[in-house]
Design an enzyme around this catalytic site. Structure first.
Site, PDB file in Angstrom:
ATOM      1  N   ALA A  77       0.807  -1.221   0.000  1.00 22.93           N
ATOM      2  CA  ALA A  77       0.000   0.000   0.000  1.00 22.93           C
ATOM      3  C   ALA A  77       0.839   1.269   0.000  1.00 22.93           C
ATOM      4  CB  ALA A  77      -0.961  -0.001   1.182  1.00 22.93           C
ATOM      5  N   ASN A 159      -5.789   3.764  10.650  1.00 18.41           N
ATOM      6  CA  ASN A 159      -4.986   2.663  11.180  1.00 18.41           C
ATOM      7  C   ASN A 159      -4.620   2.820  12.656  1.00 18.41           C
ATOM      8  OD1 ASN A 159      -3.440   4.794   9.766  1.00 18.41           O
ATOM      9  ND2 ASN A 159      -1.689   3.770  10.673  1.00 18.41           N
ATOM     10  N   GLN A 187      -6.988  -0.657   5.983  1.00 16.28           N
ATOM     11  CA  GLN A 187      -7.553  -1.138   7.248  1.00 16.28           C
ATOM     12  C   GLN A 187      -9.044  -1.465   7.133  1.00 16.28           C
ATOM     13  OE1 GLN A 187      -5.752  -1.874   9.937  1.00 16.28           O
ATOM     14  NE2 GLN A 187      -3.816  -0.911   9.340  1.00 16.28           N
ATOM     15  N   SER A 207      -3.525  -3.664   0.725  1.00 19.66           N
ATOM     16  CA  SER A 207      -2.283  -4.379   1.033  1.00 19.66           C
ATOM     17  C   SER A 207      -2.602  -5.788   1.526  1.00 19.66           C
ATOM     18  CB  SER A 207      -1.542  -3.609   2.135  1.00 19.66           C
ATOM     19  OG  SER A 207      -0.357  -4.280   2.475  1.00 19.66           O
ATOM     20  N   CYS A 335       4.486   2.876  12.782  1.00 22.05           N
ATOM     21  CA  CYS A 335       5.451   3.711  12.057  1.00 22.05           C
ATOM     22  C   CYS A 335       6.082   4.750  12.958  1.00 22.05           C
ATOM     23  CB  CYS A 335       4.770   4.417  10.899  1.00 22.05           C
ATOM     24  SG  CYS A 335       3.891   3.277   9.842  1.00 22.05           S
TER      25      CYS A 335
HETATM   26  C1  LIG Z   1      -0.037  -0.618   6.738  1.00 19.89           C
HETATM   27  C2  LIG Z   1      -0.643   0.546   6.063  1.00 19.89           C
HETATM   28  C3  LIG Z   1      -0.071   1.097   4.900  1.00 19.89           C
HETATM   29  C4  LIG Z   1       1.208   0.593   4.308  1.00 19.89           C
HETATM   30  O1  LIG Z   1       1.018  -0.647   3.683  1.00 19.89           O
HETATM   31  P1  LIG Z   1       2.272  -1.521   3.238  1.00 19.89           P
HETATM   32  O2  LIG Z   1       1.657  -2.593   2.389  1.00 19.89           O
HETATM   33  O3  LIG Z   1       2.893  -2.023   4.492  1.00 19.89           O
HETATM   34  O4  LIG Z   1       3.183  -0.644   2.449  1.00 19.89           O
HETATM   35  C5  LIG Z   1      -0.711   2.155   4.299  1.00 19.89           C
HETATM   36  N1  LIG Z   1      -1.846   2.660   4.805  1.00 19.89           N
HETATM   37  C6  LIG Z   1      -2.418   2.157   5.912  1.00 19.89           C
HETATM   38  C7  LIG Z   1      -3.684   2.756   6.418  1.00 19.89           C
HETATM   39  C8  LIG Z   1      -1.838   1.092   6.580  1.00 19.89           C
HETATM   40  O5  LIG Z   1      -2.402   0.628   7.687  1.00 19.89           O
END
Ligand SMILES: *Cc1c(COP(=O)(O)O)cnc(C)c1O
Length: 392
Positions: A77, A159, A187, A207, A335
């Protein structure tokens, strides 16, 4: 503590999830047997790989109600968010379509950082505020739209605090004003039914590893008609994925992603109900048995696996540490963990610094059991009381 619960208990499913056994099973042959490159269509190896990728594309498109050619497989994502926003911005810039983007202060870093980068390139970005529950008001979006606006990017579910955005209403505003609408639905997928037609979504990031698929794979949905979205690619090369994302496809990961999306779609009700029962139980007990707990995010419009709670008087870092090694939770979002800075999401919903520094994110998953959550709730109550007695 006498308990037959297996520890550690994983309550950090917003950060990542385990890969489902059924997903692993479907992926395995594509490492060692059917290892062809789907671009090598002249022989059986390539054909088999291509067929597998096609099936995954079909499964993803069925789950979100789009056409197969509207799915671009990516590395996850983060890349999807970058491709959607940077790609749309660069295309608009090249074709003098405008240079204004609307987003919200509570977005994921993968959206916010791209927007900040675009600002250094001369784009203008409006970062809308949210209310005390973390909601963006569609009327604020309407008011922010100008002639130069090219894109609205608002996440479907947050998230950190789990708040669900009024996606359909935002989609309507976008359509009325002929502005593209991107949503980061990482999410939301698996908990909210997503229909890109009904919701007026033009671009959507998802994702695999948040829905029991493998890490390092995801997709960007790109609408191809009514209206047709145009993007500049981020990666140039062999022209894979209709030229939008060059690079040999990660076939096993894509196969796993397809299976994970299919299962998330088919089991949406069952999984939602399961985690909803567990989070309701946990919140009710924490709220009953402890004083001064605050549920961050929207009281009702929240994804059912999320509880973001501030335990007044207890530093979140201390609580997380004291819950080790039995219970894996996050202080804020993964993060920003490790930095002392308060979560940008909590800062957006309240000025109360206690809430910022005392917040814990519980992210439950389909495999958490009632016994695990009872045990975790007991532990949290015990440790919060202990830490409060130390400091008061
Ligand atoms: C985890 C997350 C991402 C990043 O996704 P990846 O596949 O780990 O790069 C982006 N947006 C949200 C809301 C997420 O929870």
């Amino acid at each position: 503590m006498t308990s037959d619960v297996d520890t550690p208990i994983y309550l950090d499913h917003h950060a990542t999830t385990p890969v489902d056994e059924k997903v692993v099973e479907e992926m395995t042959p594509y490492f060692t047997e059917s290892y062809g490159n789907p671009a090598s269509e002249d022989h059986i190896f390539g054909a088999k790989a291509k067929q597998a990728v096609n099936q995954a594309r079909e499964r993803v498109s069925e789950a979100i109600n789009c056409r197969e050619e509207e799915i671009i497989f990516t590395s996850g994502a983060t890349e999807s968010d970058n491709l959607a926003i940077r790609g749309a911005a660069d295309y608009a810039d090249d074709n003098d379509k405008g240079s204004h983007i609307i987003t919200a202060v509570t977005e994921h870093e993968a959206v916010l950082e791209v927007c900040e980068d675009l600002e250094t390139d001369g784009f203008d970005v409006t970062y809308l505020p949210v209310d005390e529950n973390g909601k963006v008001d569609p009327a604020d979006i309407q008011d922010a739209i100008r002639d130069e606006t090219i894109l609205i990017s608002i996440m479907a579910a947050n998230n950190e605090i789990g708040t669900i955005a009024p996606i359909k209403e935002i989609g309507e505003v976008a359509k009325e004003n002929e502005v593209f609408f991107h949503t980061d639905a990482v999410q939301a997928l698996g908990y909210l039914p997503i229909d890109v037609e009904e919701m007026g979504i033009d671009l959507m990031s998802i994702s695999a590893h948040k829905i029991y698929g493998p890490k390092g794979v995801g997709a960007l949905y790109v609408r191809r008609r009514n209206p047709k979205v145009k993007l500049n690619p981020l990666l140039h090369g062999g022209g894979h994925e209709r030229g939008w994302r060059s690079g040999t496809l990660n076939v096993p990961a894509i196969v796993g992603f397809g299976k994970a999306v299919q299962m998330a779609d088919q089991k949406l009700e069952e999984r939602s109900q399961h985690v909803d029962e567990l989070t309701s139980y946990m919140w009710d007990r924490l709220n009953d048995e402890l004083d001064d707990v605050v549920l961050n995010g929207h009281p009702e419009d929240r994804i059912p696996n999320n509880l973001n709670i501030s335990f007044t008087g207890v530093e979140n870092k201390a609580l997380v540490k004291n819950l080790q090694p039995d219970i894996a939770v996050s202080a804020g979002s993964a993060c920003t963990t490790g930095t002392v800075e308060a979560s940008h999401v909590l800062q957006a919903i309240t000025d109360d610094e206690e809430v910022w520094h005392h917040a814990i994110r519980f992210g439950l998953g389909k495999d958490n059991t009632r016994e695990e959550i009872e045990y975790a709730t007991d532990e949290v109550i015990k440790i919060v009381n202990r830490l409060r007695n130390l400091t008061f």
